[in-house]
Design a protein around this motif. Structure first.
Motif, mmCIF file in Angstrom:
data_model
loop_
_atom_site.group_PDB
_atom_site.id
_atom_site.type_symbol
_atom_site.label_atom_id
_atom_site.label_comp_id
_atom_site.label_asym_id
_atom_site.label_seq_id
_atom_site.Cartn_x
_atom_site.Cartn_y
_atom_site.Cartn_z
ATOM 1 N N HIS A 88 40.856 -6.097 -2.088
ATOM 2 C CA HIS A 88 40.899 -6.523 -3.487
ATOM 3 C C HIS A 88 39.699 -7.413 -3.824
ATOM 4 O O HIS A 88 39.051 -7.237 -4.876
ATOM 5 C CB HIS A 88 42.203 -7.280 -3.754
ATOM 6 C CG HIS A 88 42.315 -7.833 -5.138
ATOM 7 N ND1 HIS A 88 42.593 -7.056 -6.238
ATOM 8 C CD2 HIS A 88 42.149 -9.104 -5.605
ATOM 9 C CE1 HIS A 88 42.598 -7.816 -7.328
ATOM 10 N NE2 HIS A 88 42.347 -9.057 -6.963
ATOM 11 N N LYS A 89 39.390 -8.358 -2.944
ATOM 12 C CA LYS A 89 38.268 -9.264 -3.179
ATOM 13 C C LYS A 89 36.939 -8.509 -3.221
ATOM 14 O O LYS A 89 36.120 -8.706 -4.132
ATOM 15 C CB LYS A 89 38.227 -10.335 -2.087
ATOM 16 C CG LYS A 89 39.405 -11.300 -2.098
ATOM 17 C CD LYS A 89 39.316 -12.257 -0.920
ATOM 18 C CE LYS A 89 40.465 -13.252 -0.914
ATOM 19 N NZ LYS A 89 40.397 -14.172 0.245
ATOM 20 N N LEU A 90 36.728 -7.664 -2.218
ATOM 21 C CA LEU A 90 35.472 -6.920 -2.154
ATOM 22 C C LEU A 90 35.325 -5.967 -3.335
ATOM 23 O O LEU A 90 34.226 -5.804 -3.878
ATOM 24 C CB LEU A 90 35.392 -6.141 -0.838
ATOM 25 C CG LEU A 90 35.222 -6.977 0.431
ATOM 26 C CD1 LEU A 90 35.290 -6.077 1.662
ATOM 27 C CD2 LEU A 90 33.905 -7.741 0.416
ATOM 28 N N LYS A 91 36.441 -5.354 -3.734
ATOM 29 C CA LYS A 91 36.385 -4.421 -4.867
ATOM 30 C C LYS A 91 35.942 -5.143 -6.144
ATOM 31 O O LYS A 91 35.142 -4.617 -6.923
ATOM 32 C CB LYS A 91 37.747 -3.761 -5.075
ATOM 33 C CG LYS A 91 37.779 -2.667 -6.146
ATOM 34 C CD LYS A 91 39.119 -1.937 -6.115
ATOM 35 C CE LYS A 91 39.161 -0.824 -7.161
ATOM 36 N NZ LYS A 91 39.286 -1.347 -8.525
ATOM 37 N N ASP A 92 36.437 -6.349 -6.358
ATOM 38 C CA ASP A 92 36.039 -7.119 -7.540
ATOM 39 C C ASP A 92 34.536 -7.392 -7.538
ATOM 40 O O ASP A 92 33.860 -7.245 -8.570
ATOM 41 C CB ASP A 92 36.799 -8.447 -7.590
ATOM 42 C CG ASP A 92 38.186 -8.309 -8.194
ATOM 43 O OD1 ASP A 92 38.541 -7.189 -8.622
ATOM 44 O OD2 ASP A 92 38.912 -9.323 -8.240
#
Length: 203
Positions: A172-176
């Motif tokens: 989720h963090k990397l996707k953002d």
């Protein structure tokens, strides 16, 4: 073509805005250097983003004051806003890296930031030449090529982070972060498209 002082001021303001954007991308590039203190770079990039806002507001105020403009007012609004949007994404990308406490980024992230760096340099070189926008064909073609390159990197990055290599929260963090970088690259293409439209109206 003889330029009035009003014309020159607008060209100078767009040049300053693009150079400030280039400075912002360079700070983002510094954040990807091994062992970089990303948190220490955040205030620097926020200051650059605030300067960008000032450039945008100055352009808008001058248009709204009723002075003669070198090209269509709507195009001036759009170009100023597009440059500002890219810088907002650049600032947001670094902010997310720090807020999410991301230490290690997939290799493709550096490739996307490299594309941003090249696009920022090209845009900074193009803005002083807006008065002869019809001569900027190579600029918007190269920006389009860079955007296509970044799209491929973006898809590969998504495939990697969803491969099972990372836990759900890290995904989720990397996707953002990756999507924010992709938005910045798309923003540079928007700027180039507006310049191309200005050139067509000048022809």
């Amino acid at each position: 073509m003889r330029l009035s002082p009003a014309d020159i001021v607008f060209y100078d303001l767009f040049t300053a805005s693009a150079q400030n954007l280039r400075d912002g991308v360079r700070v983002l590039s510094e954040a990807l250097v091994p062992d970089a203190d990303r948190a220490a770079l955040v205030p620097t990039l926020k200051d650059i983003e605030h300067t960008g806002d000032e450039h945008t507001h100055d352009i808008v105020r001058r248009v709204n004051s009723g002075v003669r403009t070198p090209f269509h007012r709507d195009d001036i609004y759009r170009l100023a806003g597009a440059l500002d949007d890219v810088l907002d994404d650049v600032e947001a990308a670094l902010d997310l890296m720090v807020l999410y406490r991301i230490k290690d980024l997939p290799n493709g992230v550096a490739s996307m930031v490299d594309v941003l760096d090249r696009a920022a340099e090209l845009t900074a070189e193009a803005m002083p030449r807006l008065r002869t926008a019809g001569e900027l064909t190579k600029y918007w073609i190269e920006i389009n090529r860079l955007e296509n390159e970044a799209d491929q990197t973006y898809r590969r990055l998504l495939a990697r982070i969803f491969s099972g290599e990372y836990d759900a929260l890290t995904v989720h963090k990397l996707k953002d972060v990756i999507e924010t970088l992709e938005s910045a690259v798309d923003g540079f293409e928007t700027v180039a498209n507006i310049v191309e439209q200005i050139a067509l109206k000048q022809s």
